[in-house]
Design an enzyme around this catalytic site. Structure first.
Site, PDB file in Angstrom:
ATOM      1  N   GLU A 176       0.825  -1.214   0.000  1.00 20.37           N
ATOM      2  CA  GLU A 176       0.000   0.000   0.000  1.00 20.37           C
ATOM      3  C   GLU A 176       0.857   1.260   0.000  1.00 20.37           C
ATOM      4  O   GLU A 176       1.076   1.882   1.046  1.00 20.37           O
ATOM      5  CB  GLU A 176      -0.943   0.029   1.213  1.00 20.37           C
ATOM      6  N   LYS A 213      -2.740  -2.025  -2.917  1.00 21.47           N
ATOM      7  CA  LYS A 213      -3.779  -1.139  -2.403  1.00 21.47           C
ATOM      8  C   LYS A 213      -3.351   0.281  -2.728  1.00 21.47           C
ATOM      9  O   LYS A 213      -2.356   0.783  -2.204  1.00 21.47           O
ATOM     10  CB  LYS A 213      -3.981  -1.330  -0.895  1.00 21.47           C
TER      11      LYS A 213
END
Length: 295
Positions: A176, A213
């Site tokens: 992420e 992400k």
């Protein structure tokens, strides 16, 4: 669910991943949004007990087991706790929800326009415990503030380095590198980010996959090449400060990206709601996020 069943469920992408991983620094704000003020708890233990009560209520709500939530990201203390008398990971899998664990230990100070992850001093022990508790994967967050090529290269390299350690432990990493949606140069920076991710994907062994992400991009379908990449199991989107309505509208423009929302899913839930009101409110959010994810 066994590992193959969980892998197939995430790959199919017929739903979204709930982010239930607020940690120490963000917990008071999350509780306040839920209608639990700071004078209702005293000390860290009581604070985490309150947030666990909230998460347990979400997980046990009928709408959460509707099949539209395919995964959930947990904070370590939530993983260590129980829901309905079972370890949280088992309670999630009973509801058809694939469990992930947040593994980063916060953000370093900004340098070259990014905030790298702080050193992961507890990573090996946390990965070992996560495997023992039946977790499927992990999530690690760092933040990009500006379109600095050196900074973005460093943040992606760190994400992949940690991701490989996660794979070595037998878990699926969600990388992420969040791009601050308020950054003025985000469109330019997201092009750099995509190029760096593609470069690092080429260094992965052919039998390895990661999840990504990412902030919902300025340019619709910018990340479609990542969605279709054989070394990417799934690309999920963070809400990044958007409201539920804004996040869903932006996400629906991006084919193959599914949601991994936190605040956008929980924003209208209140401790004071009856169970029926709570479930109806949660169900409405789940329906709208799922619709945007599979659009």
């Amino acid at each position: 669910m066994n590992t193959k069943e969980m892998t197939d469920k995430i790959a199919a992408g017929q739903g979204f991943i709930a982010a239930l991983d607020q940690s120490g620094g963000s917990t008071p704000k999350a509780l306040a949004g839920y209608g639990v003020s700071e004078d209702e708890w005293n000390g860290e233990d009581e604070m985490f007990a309150k947030i666990h009560d909230m998460r347990s209520r979400v997980i046990t709500s009928p709408s959460f087991a509707s099949g539209k939530v395919i995964g959930a990201i947990l904070f370590e203390k939530t993983m260590d706790g129980e829901v309905d008398g079972k370890p949280t990971a088992d309670a999630l899998k009973d509801r058809g929800v694939v469990p992930f664990i947040k593994i980063d230990q916060g953000l370093a100070d900004e340098e070259n326009g990014v905030q790298l992850m702080k050193p992961l001093t507890k990573l090996d022990a946390l990965l070992e415990k996560s495997v023992a508790k039946g977790m499927f994967g992990t999530k690690e967050r760092s933040v990009i503030k500006s379109a600095n090529p050196a900074g973005i290269a460093a943040i992606v390299a760190q994400q992949f380095e940690v991701g490989n350690r996660v794979i070595d432990a037998g878990l699926m990493p969600i990388l992420e590198p969040e791009y601050d949606i308020k950054a003025a140069d985000r469109a330019e920076g997201e092009d750099i980010l995509k190029a760096e991710i593609l470069k690092n994907l080429e260094t992965l062994a052919d039998d390895r996959q990661v999840m990504l992400k990412l902030s919902i991009p300025v340019k619709a379908n910018l990340y479609k090449e990542l969605v279709d990449h054989p070394k990417v199991l799934a690309v999920v989107a963070l809400s990044g400060g958007y409201s539920t309505e804004e996040a869903c509208a932006e996400l629906a423009k991006n084919d193959g990206m599914i949601a991994s929302f936190s605040r956008a899913m929980l924003q209208d839930l209140r401790a004071q709601q009856s169970d029926e009101e709570f479930d109806a409110t949660l169900g409405k959010a789940i329906d709208s996020i799922c619709a945007a994810s599979v659009a």
